[in-house]
Design a protein around this motif. Structure first.
Motif, PDB file in Angstrom:
ATOM      1  N   LEU A   1      32.000  26.489   5.241  1.00  0.00           N
ATOM      2  CA  LEU A   1      31.178  27.168   6.220  1.00  0.00           C
ATOM      3  C   LEU A   1      29.711  27.198   5.798  1.00  0.00           C
ATOM      4  O   LEU A   1      28.845  27.362   6.630  1.00  0.00           O
ATOM      5  N   GLY A   2      29.449  26.985   4.519  1.00  0.00           N
ATOM      6  CA  GLY A   2      28.064  26.922   4.053  1.00  0.00           C
ATOM      7  C   GLY A   2      27.333  25.729   4.644  1.00  0.00           C
ATOM      8  O   GLY A   2      26.150  25.807   4.954  1.00  0.00           O
ATOM      9  N   VAL A   3      28.017  24.606   4.798  1.00  0.00           N
ATOM     10  CA  VAL A   3      27.431  23.412   5.420  1.00  0.00           C
ATOM     11  C   VAL A   3      27.027  23.739   6.847  1.00  0.00           C
ATOM     12  O   VAL A   3      25.970  23.335   7.320  1.00  0.00           O
ATOM     13  N   ALA A   4      27.856  24.489   7.544  1.00  0.00           N
ATOM     14  CA  ALA A   4      27.568  24.854   8.933  1.00  0.00           C
ATOM     15  C   ALA A   4      26.286  25.648   9.031  1.00  0.00           C
ATOM     16  O   ALA A   4      25.462  25.411   9.918  1.00  0.00           O
ATOM     17  N   GLN A   5      26.080  26.568   8.123  1.00  0.00           N
ATOM     18  CA  GLN A   5      24.861  27.371   8.150  1.00  0.00           C
ATOM     19  C   GLN A   5      23.643  26.534   7.777  1.00  0.00           C
ATOM     20  O   GLN A   5      22.601  26.624   8.407  1.00  0.00           O
ATOM     21  N   ARG A   6      23.796  25.682   6.764  1.00  0.00           N
ATOM     22  CA  ARG A   6      22.668  24.877   6.297  1.00  0.00           C
ATOM     23  C   ARG A   6      22.168  23.923   7.378  1.00  0.00           C
ATOM     24  O   ARG A   6      20.978  23.707   7.531  1.00  0.00           O
TER      25      ARG A   6
ATOM     26  N   THR B   1      43.059  28.090  14.085  1.00  0.00           N
ATOM     27  CA  THR B   1      44.462  27.815  13.794  1.00  0.00           C
ATOM     28  C   THR B   1      44.931  26.601  14.584  1.00  0.00           C
ATOM     29  O   THR B   1      44.418  26.319  15.659  1.00  0.00           O
ATOM     30  N   ASN B   2      45.879  25.885  14.013  1.00  0.00           N
ATOM     31  CA  ASN B   2      46.419  24.733  14.733  1.00  0.00           C
ATOM     32  C   ASN B   2      47.424  25.206  15.786  1.00  0.00           C
ATOM     33  O   ASN B   2      47.716  26.406  15.887  1.00  0.00           O
ATOM     34  N   HIS B   3      47.964  24.249  16.536  1.00  0.00           N
ATOM     35  CA  HIS B   3      48.876  24.565  17.638  1.00  0.00           C
ATOM     36  C   HIS B   3      50.122  25.319  17.164  1.00  0.00           C
ATOM     37  O   HIS B   3      50.596  26.232  17.821  1.00  0.00           O
TER      38      HIS B   3
ATOM     39  N   PHE C   1      44.974  25.916   9.213  1.00  0.00           N
ATOM     40  CA  PHE C   1      43.664  26.081   9.836  1.00  0.00           C
ATOM     41  C   PHE C   1      42.821  24.827   9.660  1.00  0.00           C
ATOM     42  O   PHE C   1      43.047  24.040   8.748  1.00  0.00           O
ATOM     43  N   HIS C   2      41.845  24.681  10.528  1.00  0.00           N
ATOM     44  CA  HIS C   2      40.799  23.674  10.377  1.00  0.00           C
ATOM     45  C   HIS C   2      39.507  24.320  10.855  1.00  0.00           C
ATOM     46  O   HIS C   2      39.529  25.327  11.559  1.00  0.00           O
ATOM     47  N   VAL C   3      38.377  23.765  10.446  1.00  0.00           N
ATOM     48  CA  VAL C   3      37.071  24.269  10.874  1.00  0.00           C
ATOM     49  C   VAL C   3      36.429  23.201  11.735  1.00  0.00           C
ATOM     50  O   VAL C   3      36.379  22.030  11.358  1.00  0.00           O
ATOM     51  N   GLU C   4      35.955  23.591  12.905  1.00  0.00           N
ATOM     52  CA  GLU C   4      35.201  22.698  13.776  1.00  0.00           C
ATOM     53  C   GLU C   4      33.723  23.029  13.622  1.00  0.00           C
ATOM     54  O   GLU C   4      33.316  24.165  13.849  1.00  0.00           O
ATOM     55  N   LEU C   5      32.944  22.025  13.218  1.00  0.00           N
ATOM     56  CA  LEU C   5      31.496  22.169  13.131  1.00  0.00           C
ATOM     57  C   LEU C   5      30.926  21.572  14.410  1.00  0.00           C
ATOM     58  O   LEU C   5      31.145  20.397  14.696  1.00  0.00           O
ATOM     59  N   ILE C   6      30.210  22.386  15.178  1.00  0.00           N
ATOM     60  CA  ILE C   6      29.728  21.960  16.493  1.00  0.00           C
ATOM     61  C   ILE C   6      28.209  22.045  16.534  1.00  0.00           C
ATOM     62  O   ILE C   6      27.626  23.065  16.181  1.00  0.00           O
ATOM     63  N   ARG C   7      27.600  20.948  16.969  1.00  0.00           N
ATOM     64  CA  ARG C   7      26.154  20.932  17.199  1.00  0.00           C
ATOM     65  C   ARG C   7      25.901  20.037  18.397  1.00  0.00           C
ATOM     66  O   ARG C   7      26.131  18.828  18.339  1.00  0.00           O
ATOM     67  N   GLY C   8      25.443  20.656  19.489  1.00  0.00           N
ATOM     68  CA  GLY C   8      25.289  19.909  20.732  1.00  0.00           C
ATOM     69  C   GLY C   8      26.647  19.420  21.182  1.00  0.00           C
ATOM     70  O   GLY C   8      27.602  20.180  21.247  1.00  0.00           O
ATOM     71  N   ARG C   9      26.746  18.116  21.458  1.00  0.00           N
ATOM     72  CA  ARG C   9      28.026  17.532  21.888  1.00  0.00           C
ATOM     73  C   ARG C   9      28.842  16.977  20.727  1.00  0.00           C
ATOM     74  O   ARG C   9      29.899  16.396  20.927  1.00  0.00           O
ATOM     75  N   VAL C  10      28.359  17.140  19.509  1.00  0.00           N
ATOM     76  CA  VAL C  10      29.054  16.597  18.345  1.00  0.00           C
ATOM     77  C   VAL C  10      29.967  17.661  17.741  1.00  0.00           C
ATOM     78  O   VAL C  10      29.557  18.791  17.521  1.00  0.00           O
ATOM     79  N   VAL C  11      31.217  17.263  17.489  1.00  0.00           N
ATOM     80  CA  VAL C  11      32.187  18.135  16.822  1.00  0.00           C
ATOM     81  C   VAL C  11      32.715  17.379  15.607  1.00  0.00           C
ATOM     82  O   VAL C  11      33.155  16.240  15.716  1.00  0.00           O
ATOM     83  N   LEU C  12      32.647  18.029  14.441  1.00  0.00           N
ATOM     84  CA  LEU C  12      33.150  17.442  13.207  1.00  0.00           C
ATOM     85  C   LEU C  12      34.265  18.313  12.638  1.00  0.00           C
ATOM     86  O   LEU C  12      34.187  19.538  12.700  1.00  0.00           O
TER      87      LEU C  12
ATOM     88  N   GLU D   1      48.455  12.664  12.572  1.00  0.00           N
ATOM     89  CA  GLU D   1      48.268  13.140  13.938  1.00  0.00           C
ATOM     90  C   GLU D   1      48.329  14.660  13.982  1.00  0.00           C
ATOM     91  O   GLU D   1      49.131  15.281  13.286  1.00  0.00           O
ATOM     92  N   ALA D   2      47.463  15.221  14.783  1.00  0.00           N
ATOM     93  CA  ALA D   2      47.439  16.666  15.017  1.00  0.00           C
ATOM     94  C   ALA D   2      46.958  16.897  16.443  1.00  0.00           C
ATOM     95  O   ALA D   2      46.100  16.157  16.939  1.00  0.00           O
ATOM     96  N   ILE D   3      47.489  17.885  17.087  1.00  0.00           N
ATOM     97  CA  ILE D   3      47.126  18.162  18.487  1.00  0.00           C
ATOM     98  C   ILE D   3      45.631  18.418  18.617  1.00  0.00           C
ATOM     99  O   ILE D   3      44.983  17.912  19.530  1.00  0.00           O
ATOM    100  N   PHE D   4      45.041  19.174  17.689  1.00  0.00           N
ATOM    101  CA  PHE D   4      43.609  19.462  17.806  1.00  0.00           C
ATOM    102  C   PHE D   4      42.782  18.186  17.703  1.00  0.00           C
ATOM    103  O   PHE D   4      41.766  18.044  18.385  1.00  0.00           O
ATOM    104  N   ARG D   5      43.206  17.218  16.885  1.00  0.00           N
ATOM    105  CA  ARG D   5      42.464  15.957  16.781  1.00  0.00           C
ATOM    106  C   ARG D   5      42.584  15.150  18.063  1.00  0.00           C
ATOM    107  O   ARG D   5      41.607  14.580  18.538  1.00  0.00           O
ATOM    108  N   ARG D   6      43.775  15.096  18.642  1.00  0.00           N
ATOM    109  CA  ARG D   6      43.950  14.364  19.915  1.00  0.00           C
ATOM    110  C   ARG D   6      43.123  15.010  21.025  1.00  0.00           C
ATOM    111  O   ARG D   6      42.602  14.315  21.886  1.00  0.00           O
ATOM    112  N   THR D   7      43.042  16.316  21.002  1.00  0.00           N
ATOM    113  CA  THR D   7      42.259  17.024  22.022  1.00  0.00           C
ATOM    114  C   THR D   7      40.776  16.684  21.890  1.00  0.00           C
ATOM    115  O   THR D   7      40.087  16.503  22.887  1.00  0.00           O
TER     116      THR D   7
END
Length: 139
Positions: A1-6, A16-18, A23-34, A48-54
């Motif tokens: 989460l430090g990367v997200a703040q920086r 949380t996953n499906h 858990f996973h962390v989504e880093l969002i900036r504009g239309r980019v999700v990492l 494969e994971a549902i959140f990745r397919r989504t």
């Protein structure tokens, strides 16, 4: 989460996953999700994971492949996986062996494109290693 703040990513929080068992962390900036995933090799496909397919929707391809344009929906993200893995046995074990941002196809079968972050920021990485070694010699 430090990367997200920086780097000023929005909404960086564990999700949380499906199944509700990890858990996973989504880093969002504009239309980019990492999201980040540990793999053995940079070319290895993540499991494969549902959140990745989504997140890996068809508009991904239009960013990289002019021969396969797709209808882009305004809210669809550009999804990238930050892949990292172990260093070689002879390398400094404090650092990952690789860090790559890979952009998967919508079915998560292959990577459309990738950016080698350690190569792209080699100077910064080298400076960090040298600084750590100097600090160890002083201590």
């Amino acid at each position: 989460l430090g990367v997200a703040q920086r780097f000023q990513f929005a909404n960086a929080r564990p999700q949380t996953n499906h199944a509700g068992n990890t858990f996973h962390v989504e880093l969002i900036r504009g239309r980019v999700v990492l999201t980040a995933s540990a793999v053995r090799r940079p070319q290895e496909m993540v499991r494969e994971a549902i959140f990745r397919r989504t997140l890996a929707r068809d508009p991904q391809r239009s960013f990289f492949d002019e021969d396969h344009p797709s209808v882009e929906l305004p809210d669809d993200p550009l999804y990238g996986l930050v892949l990292y893995g172990p260093p070689s046995r002879r390398a400094d074990q404090r650092f990952p062996g690789f860090v790559v941002v890979a952009f998967p196809d919508p079915q998560l079968r292959y990577y459309i494109d990738e950016v080698d972050l350690l190569n792209k920021f080699a100077h910064d990485h080298t400076e960090l290693v040298l600084r750590l070694r100097r600090d160890e010699e002083i201590a």
